[in-house]
Write a protein that holds these residues in place. Structure first.
Motif, PDB file in Angstrom:
ATOM      1  N   PRO A 172      33.531 -14.428  12.401  1.00 55.32           N
ATOM      2  CA  PRO A 172      33.892 -15.471  13.374  1.00 55.32           C
ATOM      3  C   PRO A 172      34.974 -14.985  14.339  1.00 55.32           C
ATOM      4  O   PRO A 172      35.894 -14.278  13.934  1.00 55.32           O
ATOM      5  CB  PRO A 172      34.432 -16.603  12.493  1.00 55.32           C
ATOM      6  N   VAL A 173      34.825 -15.359  15.603  1.00 50.12           N
ATOM      7  CA  VAL A 173      35.773 -14.938  16.636  1.00 50.12           C
ATOM      8  C   VAL A 173      36.496 -16.174  17.147  1.00 50.12           C
ATOM      9  O   VAL A 173      35.869 -17.177  17.490  1.00 50.12           O
ATOM     10  CB  VAL A 173      35.040 -14.254  17.810  1.00 50.12           C
ATOM     11  N   LEU A 174      37.819 -16.115  17.189  1.00 53.42           N
ATOM     12  CA  LEU A 174      38.578 -17.231  17.724  1.00 53.42           C
ATOM     13  C   LEU A 174      39.015 -16.874  19.134  1.00 53.42           C
ATOM     14  O   LEU A 174      39.740 -15.896  19.341  1.00 53.42           O
ATOM     15  CB  LEU A 174      39.794 -17.490  16.823  1.00 53.42           C
ATOM     16  N   GLY A 175      38.557 -17.637  20.100  1.00 61.74           N
ATOM     17  CA  GLY A 175      38.961 -17.339  21.462  1.00 61.74           C
ATOM     18  C   GLY A 175      38.007 -17.944  22.463  1.00 61.74           C
ATOM     19  O   GLY A 175      37.189 -18.795  22.140  1.00 61.74           O
ATOM     20  N   VAL A 229      36.872 -10.064  25.175  1.00 65.73           N
ATOM     21  CA  VAL A 229      36.414 -11.169  24.334  1.00 65.73           C
ATOM     22  C   VAL A 229      34.898 -11.182  24.234  1.00 65.73           C
ATOM     23  O   VAL A 229      34.326 -11.332  23.157  1.00 65.73           O
ATOM     24  CB  VAL A 229      36.925 -12.524  24.866  1.00 65.73           C
ATOM     25  N   ARG A 230      34.242 -10.986  25.367  1.00 69.00           N
ATOM     26  CA  ARG A 230      32.784 -11.015  25.346  1.00 69.00           C
ATOM     27  C   ARG A 230      32.236  -9.860  24.530  1.00 69.00           C
ATOM     28  O   ARG A 230      31.291 -10.025  23.761  1.00 69.00           O
ATOM     29  CB  ARG A 230      32.242 -11.001  26.786  1.00 69.00           C
ATOM     30  N   TYR A 231      32.866  -8.695  24.671  1.00 72.10           N
ATOM     31  CA  TYR A 231      32.413  -7.540  23.891  1.00 72.10           C
ATOM     32  C   TYR A 231      32.531  -7.837  22.393  1.00 72.10           C
ATOM     33  O   TYR A 231      31.604  -7.611  21.616  1.00 72.10           O
ATOM     34  CB  TYR A 231      33.240  -6.285  24.237  1.00 72.10           C
ATOM     35  N   VAL A 232      33.679  -8.370  22.011  1.00 76.04           N
ATOM     36  CA  VAL A 232      33.903  -8.663  20.594  1.00 76.04           C
ATOM     37  C   VAL A 232      32.882  -9.683  20.088  1.00 76.04           C
ATOM     38  O   VAL A 232      32.245  -9.489  19.053  1.00 76.04           O
ATOM     39  CB  VAL A 232      35.349  -9.164  20.374  1.00 76.04           C
ATOM     40  N   LYS A 233      32.696 -10.759  20.846  1.00 76.47           N
ATOM     41  CA  LYS A 233      31.737 -11.795  20.413  1.00 76.47           C
ATOM     42  C   LYS A 233      30.335 -11.230  20.254  1.00 76.47           C
ATOM     43  O   LYS A 233      29.577 -11.652  19.392  1.00 76.47           O
ATOM     44  CB  LYS A 233      31.711 -12.958  21.420  1.00 76.47           C
ATOM     45  N   ASP A 234      29.993 -10.281  21.117  1.00 71.97           N
ATOM     46  CA  ASP A 234      28.634  -9.741  21.086  1.00 71.97           C
ATOM     47  C   ASP A 234      28.428  -8.684  20.016  1.00 71.97           C
ATOM     48  O   ASP A 234      27.300  -8.251  19.779  1.00 71.97           O
ATOM     49  CB  ASP A 234      28.267  -9.139  22.458  1.00 71.97           C
ATOM     50  N   HIS A 235      29.505  -8.225  19.402  1.00 65.23           N
ATOM     51  CA  HIS A 235      29.364  -7.088  18.486  1.00 65.23           C
ATOM     52  C   HIS A 235      29.847  -7.347  17.078  1.00 65.23           C
ATOM     53  O   HIS A 235      30.203  -6.410  16.361  1.00 65.23           O
ATOM     54  CB  HIS A 235      30.084  -5.853  19.061  1.00 65.23           C
ATOM     55  N   THR A 236      29.910  -8.598  16.664  1.00 67.89           N
ATOM     56  CA  THR A 236      30.356  -8.829  15.290  1.00 67.89           C
ATOM     57  C   THR A 236      29.726 -10.080  14.705  1.00 67.89           C
ATOM     58  O   THR A 236      29.329 -10.991  15.436  1.00 67.89           O
ATOM     59  CB  THR A 236      31.900  -8.959  15.227  1.00 67.89           C
ATOM     60  N   LYS A 237      29.619 -10.099  13.379  1.00 64.11           N
ATOM     61  CA  LYS A 237      29.181 -11.287  12.665  1.00 64.11           C
ATOM     62  C   LYS A 237      30.384 -12.062  12.133  1.00 64.11           C
ATOM     63  O   LYS A 237      30.251 -13.141  11.580  1.00 64.11           O
ATOM     64  CB  LYS A 237      28.278 -10.915  11.490  1.00 64.11           C
ATOM     65  N   LEU A 287      38.399 -13.221  10.209  1.00 62.28           N
ATOM     66  CA  LEU A 287      38.494 -13.820  11.541  1.00 62.28           C
ATOM     67  C   LEU A 287      38.963 -12.761  12.535  1.00 62.28           C
ATOM     68  O   LEU A 287      39.889 -12.001  12.234  1.00 62.28           O
ATOM     69  CB  LEU A 287      39.503 -14.981  11.511  1.00 62.28           C
ATOM     70  N   VAL A 288      38.332 -12.701  13.690  1.00 60.98           N
ATOM     71  CA  VAL A 288      38.742 -11.763  14.737  1.00 60.98           C
ATOM     72  C   VAL A 288      39.402 -12.551  15.862  1.00 60.98           C
ATOM     73  O   VAL A 288      38.883 -13.581  16.292  1.00 60.98           O
ATOM     74  CB  VAL A 288      37.547 -11.001  15.341  1.00 60.98           C
ATOM     75  N   ILE A 289      40.542 -12.083  16.310  1.00 59.19           N
ATOM     76  CA  ILE A 289      41.211 -12.702  17.450  1.00 59.19           C
ATOM     77  C   ILE A 289      41.391 -11.648  18.538  1.00 59.19           C
ATOM     78  O   ILE A 289      42.236 -10.781  18.420  1.00 59.19           O
ATOM     79  CB  ILE A 289      42.577 -13.292  17.039  1.00 59.19           C
ATOM     80  N   PRO A 290      40.560 -11.693  19.564  1.00 60.14           N
ATOM     81  CA  PRO A 290      40.743 -10.744  20.659  1.00 60.14           C
ATOM     82  C   PRO A 290      41.788 -11.301  21.620  1.00 60.14           C
ATOM     83  O   PRO A 290      41.703 -12.456  22.038  1.00 60.14           O
ATOM     84  CB  PRO A 290      39.359 -10.702  21.317  1.00 60.14           C
ATOM     85  N   ARG A 291      42.790 -10.485  21.936  1.00 59.12           N
ATOM     86  CA  ARG A 291      43.825 -10.919  22.871  1.00 59.12           C
ATOM     87  C   ARG A 291      43.737 -10.052  24.105  1.00 59.12           C
ATOM     88  O   ARG A 291      44.309  -8.964  24.146  1.00 59.12           O
ATOM     89  CB  ARG A 291      45.212 -10.781  22.230  1.00 59.12           C
ATOM     90  N   GLY A 292      42.989 -10.521  25.078  1.00 61.93           N
ATOM     91  CA  GLY A 292      42.848  -9.720  26.283  1.00 61.93           C
ATOM     92  C   GLY A 292      41.936 -10.427  27.264  1.00 61.93           C
ATOM     93  O   GLY A 292      41.708 -11.629  27.156  1.00 61.93           O
ATOM     94  N   GLY A 293      41.403  -9.680  28.200  1.00 61.52           N
ATOM     95  CA  GLY A 293      40.580 -10.267  29.258  1.00 61.52           C
ATOM     96  C   GLY A 293      39.204 -10.700  28.772  1.00 61.52           C
ATOM     97  O   GLY A 293      38.820 -10.457  27.634  1.00 61.52           O
ATOM     98  N   ASN A 294      38.473 -11.335  29.678  1.00 57.54           N
ATOM     99  CA  ASN A 294      37.134 -11.838  29.379  1.00 57.54           C
ATOM    100  C   ASN A 294      36.218 -10.762  28.824  1.00 57.54           C
ATOM    101  O   ASN A 294      35.422 -11.006  27.934  1.00 57.54           O
ATOM    102  CB  ASN A 294      36.463 -12.361  30.658  1.00 57.54           C
ATOM    103  N   GLU A 295      36.342  -9.564  29.417  1.00 62.28           N
ATOM    104  CA  GLU A 295      35.434  -8.503  29.016  1.00 62.28           C
ATOM    105  C   GLU A 295      35.611  -8.138  27.555  1.00 62.28           C
ATOM    106  O   GLU A 295      34.649  -7.953  26.823  1.00 62.28           O
ATOM    107  CB  GLU A 295      35.690  -7.257  29.867  1.00 62.28           C
TER     108      GLU A 295
END
Lengths: 475, 475
Positions: free
Chosen positions: A225-228, A215-223, A205-213
């Motif tokens: 699951p992203v929580l956020g 989070v969006r980068y993380v969601k777009d670059h991994t298979k 599980l990936v948890i990005p803690r930061g701004g929209n950018e």
């Protein structure tokens, strides 16, 4: 906490391996580790603040040359009054939370001497990517340990020195505990985010803690699951029977309590019938708070008629894009919901009228229009209706597809502390696993345990000598 | 069910739009739709079997020219005894299940007149991709409607005629119900799987129903969460105190009850101490059932000593690859677990011994070795331990990272019907949302509802005139 310059892969492998030791630790051992971290961070305050001061120095230079925003600078600063103590007390807050692990959520007697249990357990390995705020390390390390998960931490370059100092302290604090040091992995190497995001073999599980950018980068670059949530486009809808005082309170709080928050309202939908009765007071209160109002033609015309001239002159025109925009600022897009269904802004694509929510409910087409607008434009975060009708409210709360659906309450309540979760891992707009403010429970999953006496599946079913399952639900 | 040649995008959009009507339907309306589908499919049996016969004709030709396997042919055939009736009764089974929607799983009084509720709700839009079996359409349509989800169905080309016939019947059956026809979308256009997998804007969950290759393809080509499992590499571990009779029963059932199933055992781990006491009877029973045994050197040498010559001669040598292989056949890889930790096959990467599960538990290093092997090689599906020690069993069940962890029971119990779920959407090896056999609950998520009287977040907190949250848990 590993203090070596781990490669992403070795860090992930070590975290994954240590997760199985962590998974069997009793809560007393996990809590003892939190105490140890708390005490060590408390004792090392000076050292850590000194390291933080170095980060601040470099960041201030970067800020002066325009490479870094003031807000990053502010988030980076651990020496601001109360911030360090908040970090410390946050660890104790997590410690006192109920153990999320080992909760039995289903128990079934399949047969005599054959029992099935569904038990909560850690997810495994978390990857936390964060930006400037160095206190997140302590927070996330606490949450991971409490929930029995291993964690890989990757911080932003602005907080390098603070990050290292805190990591060193946490690392030595863990040495006297039963929690494996390798369970909390620090990755300092730069530019490794993409490599980490590729390690779905080890990371759960990936948890990005930061701004929209981020989070969006993380969601777009991994298979993985992203929580956020990337966006927080929340709406408030004033129905035809909205109480004026409630409307003012809910809209003012939703928009102005903290406009930069993800749970602040960005769009105000207003039923045509209340444009000149309820909306004017709401608009006046908003303008008094300095909110720019971007109105559609109908609402602007109505307000122009009834507002005082000095207020009416402040009204702006909305563009279509405004209804898709998360302003994070004192700006609100206002849109009229027509009183009939004939001017429906939506239509089905397959000509099947029975699936069209703008026409199914003959009593209340405008409610359906508001719901359709929200489902098309909001970000599934939190949306609120102001109405005197419980029927309209229940319909709204069932049909709006969002993590939070409120009746006569501010969207700003979408928050783990306000919900009483004791802590918040983040707010999720995902449609699976965890939704809305995520507490410790969001860092757990379950496994099914069966305790038997040597039974096989072939002992059960239809046929001679075969047994039937009892499937008896136990407490 | 839409009967038009929908494009993937228009189908997804229509499904997404109709989901909001479906979400507010009471269970009585959803159940009535299932009754209607059941009755219509029952009345149209001849037409559908005629269409299926056309598919069978083309498939038989393809099979004769070697383009299609016999097993696909078998799965395609709806005219096999009992198959059509099973499909019909499956719909009624789903109808009688408890409503998974609207379940309140948390209720908190935040303050007087401000209540928070967590309520189960549909996920939204499901994409189901399946291969030959045409009866899956009826099954999935029932599950989707019962759980209030819209669904997009994409079948394999072999079942085109059956698929169209069933879809036509379901479509007209839905016309007399409150369920929007567009809620169940049929995509007939060929070669659109990649386009569908790209529609994360409209689709919330993908459920591939087919072989490993399909599942792996889907997982590799979408950002939408996928519910399912590609592999089912299950292991059984015989601990040093394993009861011989239990060991024989569990291993024989796990391996031979249905070798082609994902919950069949593929690897047998054996504690060194029982190589000559427990394993021989297990091996003899397996050989009698026609199972090929691929042994490591130690277990082979031990068995050679004690097995009858006619059995000993059948033993084969295992390669490392065998321990990573899902045979789905009468083949079993056997590996010895040494009695001491010194020959540990695993090692940590960061030199932190306290994180090494092979050395932390001084009383029982071999148990940790077995756990480490399973966590490294199994597919997190289902693993079982045979032991007389509850302590060893509990440790195994906590530390093995799998959806199912069993003590003295066959891995074959991993099944939704056996668990008493009434239905099975699939078996998930995911680490989030749903794990193991997934029932209707796996097709739901939750939303938070707040019912207030105009409160704002700024009414609460520290400061004059501000209120404190009550956070009172209600039943």
């Amino acid at each position: 906490m590993s203090l070596t310059e781990s490669t992403p892969e070795s860090a992930a492998k070590a975290a994954s391996f240590s997760a199985q030791s962590l998974a069997v630790l009793p809560v007393s051992a996990r809590n003892a580790a939190l105490t140890s971290i708390h005490d060590a961070l408390s004792a090392s305050k000076d050292t850590i603040l000194k390291a933080n001061a170095r980060d601040m120095e470099l960041a201030t230079q970067a800020s002066q040359s325009g490479q870094l925003s003031q807000s990053v600078l502010k988030r980076l600063d651990l020496s601001r009054p109360g911030k360090y103590d908040d970090m410390l007390s946050g660890i104790l807050d997590v410690r006192k939370l109920e153990d999320p692990i080992g909760q039995v959520t289903l128990k079934t007697r399949l047969d005599e001497g054959l029992e099935l249990e569904r038990v909560s357990c850690p997810i495994g390995v978390l990857l936390i990517i964060f930006e400037a705020r160095p206190e997140v390390i302590a927070n996330i390390a606490s949450l991971a340990i409490k929930s029995g998960n291993a964690a890989i931490l990757k911080g932003g370059k602005e907080s390098t020195h603070s990050f290292e100092a805190i990591a060193t302290v946490i690392g030595s604090a863990l040495q006297n505990t039963e929690v494996p040091i390798a369970a909390i992995q620090l990755v300092k190497t730069r530019d490794v985010i993409d490599q980490l995001l590729d390690l779905d073999r080890y990371i759960d599980l990936v948890i990005p803690r930061g701004g929209n950018e981020l989070v969006r980068y993380v969601k777009d670059h991994t298979k993985i699951p992203v929580l956020g949530h990337a966006d927080g486009l929340c709406s408030v809808y004033l129905h035809k029977d909205a109480d004026k005082d409630i409307a003012v309170k809910v809209v003012i709080d939703s928009k102005t309590d903290y406009p930069a928050a993800c749970n602040a309202a960005e769009t105000l939908l207003v039923h045509q019938d209340v444009l000149k009765t309820v909306l004017p007071d709401v608009a006046t209160a908003l303008l008094q708070k300095g909110v720019s109002l971007r109105c559609d033609e109908t609402s602007k015309a109505a307000l122009k008629e009834v507002l005082r001239p000095e207020n009416a002159v402040l009204l702006q025109d909305a563009t279509e894009e405004d209804y898709n925009t998360e302003f994070l600022d004192l700006i609100l897009a206002i849109k009229t919901v027509p009183a009939t269904a004939f001017s429906s802004p939506s239509s089905t694509t397959n000509g099947n009228t029975s699936s069209d929510p703008t026409t199914t409910d003959e009593e209340d087409p405008s409610l359906n229009l508001a719901i359709a607008h929200i489902n098309a434009h909001s970000s599934k975060h939190t949306d609120s209706i102001v109405t005197a009708s419980s029927q309209a409210a229940e319909k709204f709360m069932s049909a709006v597809d969002a993590a939070g659906v409120y009746w006569n309450a501010s969207t700003r309540f979408a928050d783990g502390m306000r919900y009483g979760f004791g802590t918040e891992v983040g707010i999720s707009t995902n449609k699976i696993h965890s939704r809305g403010p995520v507490g410790l429970e969001g860092l757990t999953i379950y496994k099914y345990k069966i305790r038997g006496r040597g039974q096989g599946a072939s002992d059960y079913g239809v046929g001679e000598g075969r047994r039937e399952f009892k499937h008896e639900r136990l407490d």
